[in-house]
Write an enzyme that holds these catalytic residues in place. Sequence first.
Site, short mmCIF file in Angstrom:
data_model
loop_
_atom_site.label_atom_id
_atom_site.label_comp_id
_atom_site.label_asym_id
_atom_site.label_seq_id
_atom_site.Cartn_x
_atom_site.Cartn_y
_atom_site.Cartn_z
N CYS A 180 -21.03 95.73 29.32
CA CYS A 180 -21.14 96.62 28.17
C CYS A 180 -19.95 96.40 27.25
O CYS A 180 -18.81 96.73 27.61
CB CYS A 180 -21.20 98.07 28.64
SG CYS A 180 -21.04 99.27 27.31
N CYS A 208 -18.19 99.62 26.30
CA CYS A 208 -17.31 100.12 27.37
C CYS A 208 -16.02 99.30 27.42
O CYS A 208 -14.94 99.84 27.72
CB CYS A 208 -18.01 100.04 28.72
SG CYS A 208 -19.55 100.98 28.76
N ASP A 268 2.43 67.62 5.60
CA ASP A 268 3.59 66.77 5.84
C ASP A 268 3.08 65.33 5.66
O ASP A 268 1.87 65.09 5.71
CB ASP A 268 4.11 67.01 7.26
CG ASP A 268 5.26 66.10 7.62
OD1 ASP A 268 6.13 65.90 6.75
OD2 ASP A 268 5.28 65.58 8.73
N ASP A 273 3.34 67.77 12.10
CA ASP A 273 3.30 67.20 13.44
C ASP A 273 3.68 68.22 14.51
O ASP A 273 3.61 67.94 15.69
CB ASP A 273 4.20 65.96 13.56
CG ASP A 273 5.65 66.27 13.22
OD1 ASP A 273 6.01 67.46 13.18
OD2 ASP A 273 6.41 65.33 13.00
N ASP A 301 8.42 70.39 11.99
CA ASP A 301 7.96 71.33 10.97
C ASP A 301 7.66 72.71 11.53
O ASP A 301 6.88 73.46 10.95
CB ASP A 301 6.71 70.77 10.29
CG ASP A 301 7.00 69.48 9.54
OD1 ASP A 301 7.97 69.47 8.77
OD2 ASP A 301 6.28 68.50 9.74
#
Length: 826
Positions: free
Chosen positions: A125, A128, A525, A719, A723
Site C-alpha cells: 500500500c 500506508c 568542461d 569529469d 570540477d
Amino acid sequence: MNKEIKKINIKNNIKLEPHNTKHKNASPKLSQSSIKKELILDGLDCASCASKIEDKVSKIEGINSASINFMTKTLTVEIGELNRTNELIAATKNMVQNIEAHVKVREKQTDKIIKRTLMLDGLGCANCAAKIEKESSNLAGVRSISVDFVSQKLNLELVNASNQDAIIEKVKEIVKRIEPDVKVIEIQNKNKASKDEAHEHEHEHSHEHGESNKTEIIKLAVGAAIFAIATALKLPNYLELILYLISYVIVGGEVVLRALKNISRGQVFDENFLMSIATIGAFAIGSYPEGVAVMLFYQLGEIFQGIAVNRSRKSISALMDIRPDFANLKVNDELKKVSPEEVGIGDIIVVKPGEKVPLDGRVIEGNSMVDTSALTGESVPREVGTGDSILGGVINKNGLLTIEVEKEFGDSTVAKILDLVENASSKKAPTENFITKFARYYTPVVVFSAVALAVIPTLVIEGAVFSDWLYRALAFLVVSCPCALVVSIPLGFFGGIGGASKNGILVKGGNYLEALNDVEVVVFDKTGTLTKGVFKVTEVRPQNSISEDELIAYAAYAESYSNHPIATSILKAYGKEIVKDAVENYEEISGHGVKVIFEGREVLAGNYKLMDKEKITYSQVETIGTVVHVAVDKGYAGYIVISDEIKEDSAKAIKALKAMGVKKTVMLTGDNKTVGTKVADKLGLDEVYAELLPDQKVEKVELLFKEKSPKGKIVFVGDGINDAPVLARADIGIAMGGVGSDAAIEAADVVIMTDEPSKIASAIKVAKRTRTIVMQNIIFALGIKAILLVLVALGLGTMWEAVFGDVGVTVLAVLNSMRAMKTKNI
C-alpha cells in the site's frame, strides 16, 4: 582564491608546511592551545563571497586560520584563544552575515550519522508507506527517513549511536500499527544485504506472494461461486441474504477486519475503510448483489494490481542484475571459489570465459573480449589485455583473465552502481511529494463530501429518498480511493531511472530526473568531456641552441612527478626511463606549471602565466593545441605543443541539445583562449570562457544563473574530479566518463557511464518520456475519477462504474508506468 603552491622534498618524501600559518590555504598542525570548529553556511552559493568570508574571518584577532570548502559549505576555523571561543564564534557568524546576509550559520553536528535500512516485506500500500514515513520522521533522533515503496525499503539516518536500537524498535512498532501484515527485516552487513541474503529474501518473498495469491484466488473463486448461486437461483429472501452474507464474508471479511483494526489505531481514511463503508452500506439499503460484487471486484483488482506492481519491481531489479555471485581466488596455484566480499586489495583472481568480473582490478595475464553493456549500455564488446584496467560487473567473453584486485568489493564500481540504482527512488521528485501530500488531504475531503451527498439532498430536495442518495454516496466513496496515483507515480519515476541505467546513464534520484525536463543552459568542461583527454606531443620547438631531444628531456624531468594528462603525454614522447633522483625541490604551482632542480639547473615548465610570473621572455604561439613553455636557468628554452582530439559525437551532442530546446551551450576551460575558441567554433557552442581556474568556473556559472528564467535549470558537464565545486553548484551536475571514477560518482547528480556527450540528450529524452508517462497517469486517474464522481453524484453511475474508477484505473496506471523502463529508441 589565492593560487596554491605545493612544495615537496622528493628525495625524503616530506611535505613542507608553509611558513605563514595565517595563509588561508595553509594547513598548520593544530597546537595544544588551539581548537578547530566547523560551521555550516546554509545558503552559500557565491564562490567569490566564500573567498571574502575566508579572508576576513582569518584576520579576526584570536583566529589562527580559516578555510572554506565551498562544495560542502563548511567553514573551518582554528581558534587560538580558547577562553574566547564563544566570543570568536559569534564574531565569525557576524562577519559571515555582514558579507552574505541571507546565509544561515550553524555549528556542525559532531554526532556521527548512522544509516540503518529496514526491508518492509509485503508492503503493498503506497498510501500506508507515506503514513509510515510521516510518523517515523517525528521520532527524536531521526535525522531523515525515506520509505521506498518500489524496493520496499525504509532508509533511516540517525544522529545518536546510543539509542539507535530503541529508535528502530519504535519504527517497527509504527510499521506494525499501520501495516500489521508487513514483515520488518533489518538489513545487516554495513547496510547492504549479501547476495545470499538478498537471494533468500527474494525467493522467500516470491514464494510467499505466490502462496498468498493462490489462497486469495481460491477464496475469491469460492466466494464468486456462492455469489453466482445466490444471483442465478430464485431463492427465498432470507436464504438469498444468507448466501450473499457468506459470499461477502469469504471475499471481503479480511478487508472489514483490517478497517476495524486501523480505526482502533487512529488510521481511518484508507481504502479498507472506504470499501467497508461502501459495501456494508449497500447491504444496509438492500443492495446485496452490488455490495458483494463491489468487494469481489475490488479484491480481484487488488490481486491484479499486486501482480503488476511485483512484475514492475522484478523488471526494474533485472535491469541491474550485474552483481557478481563469486570470485575465483588464486591461492598457491589453486583456485578457491569465494564471495567477492572476501577478496582483498592485491589478491589475485581468475575469471573464466562466460563469467562476470567480480571486482575492479588490473589484468596481469591474458587477453579477452569483455561485454560492458550492463555498465555502459554499449553492445559492442571491448578488448582487454595485460596491463589494462578492468571493472567489476563486465562479462568475460572468450579468454582466461588473471586479475590483480585494486579495490575491495564495497568500494568497487559495481557496488557503487548497485547502491545508486537501488536507492535512487528514495530521492523523490517534486511530483511524487505533491501526490503524497495530495492523497493525505484528498481522501478525507471526499469522505466528508460523500457524507454531505447522503444527507444534504434529503434535507433540501422535496421527495428525496435517503436510500437513493446513500447509494450515490457509497458509490462516491468507492471511486475516491487515490491508489492509482500513489502507486503508479513512484513506479513511473523508478522505471525511468531503471531505463536510463540500461542505457549507461545513472540518475541519482527522481528529483534530478524531473529537473532534467527544464534544462535551459548546458555548461561543458573541455578536456575529457568534449575532447578525448588523450594528449599527444605534436610539435617540439627548441630555441637558443637547445636540441629537440634536450628540450623534451628537460620537460619530461620537470613533469615526472605529475599525473596530469599533459605530463603523461610529454613522458610518453620522451620514451626513456626517468631517473627520479636527478630531480630535486619539486614545486607544483596551481594553474601555472611546475618548477624543479634537474642536474643542478632550475627548470620551469608550464603555460605563459608561469613565464610572466618568472619574468621570462617567451615566444607567443597561436595553435589549437596546448602549449608548454620551458625555461632553463631563467633562459627561454622553447615550447612543446600537445594536442587533444575532439570526440566523434561532441558536435552531434550539441546539435541534439539545441534541437531539444536548450537555449544556450557554454564551454568553460582552463586551456588557453586560442584552443578554447577553435574547439567551440568547431562544435557550434554559443559561448566559451578560457584560462579559468576551478573557482573561476564557479563564478562564471553564477553569472549564468542570473541570465536564466526562474524555472530553468543549469547543467554542468565535467569529469567529476577537478570540477567538483562547479558540479555541486549547478542545478544538475553530470559526470562524463564516470566508469571507475570515485569522484565522479560522489560529486555528480547524473553519471554518464560512457564518454559520449550525446548521452546527455538521451538523459533529457528519458526525463521527458518519464514526465509524459507520469502526467498521463495523473490526468487519466484524476480525469476518470472526476467524471465518475460527477456521474455518481447525479445518479447516472452505479457501483460497477465506481469499481472501475478505483481498481481499473489503478491497474491501467501501473501498467502505463512500466512503459518508462522501455527506452530502446532513445
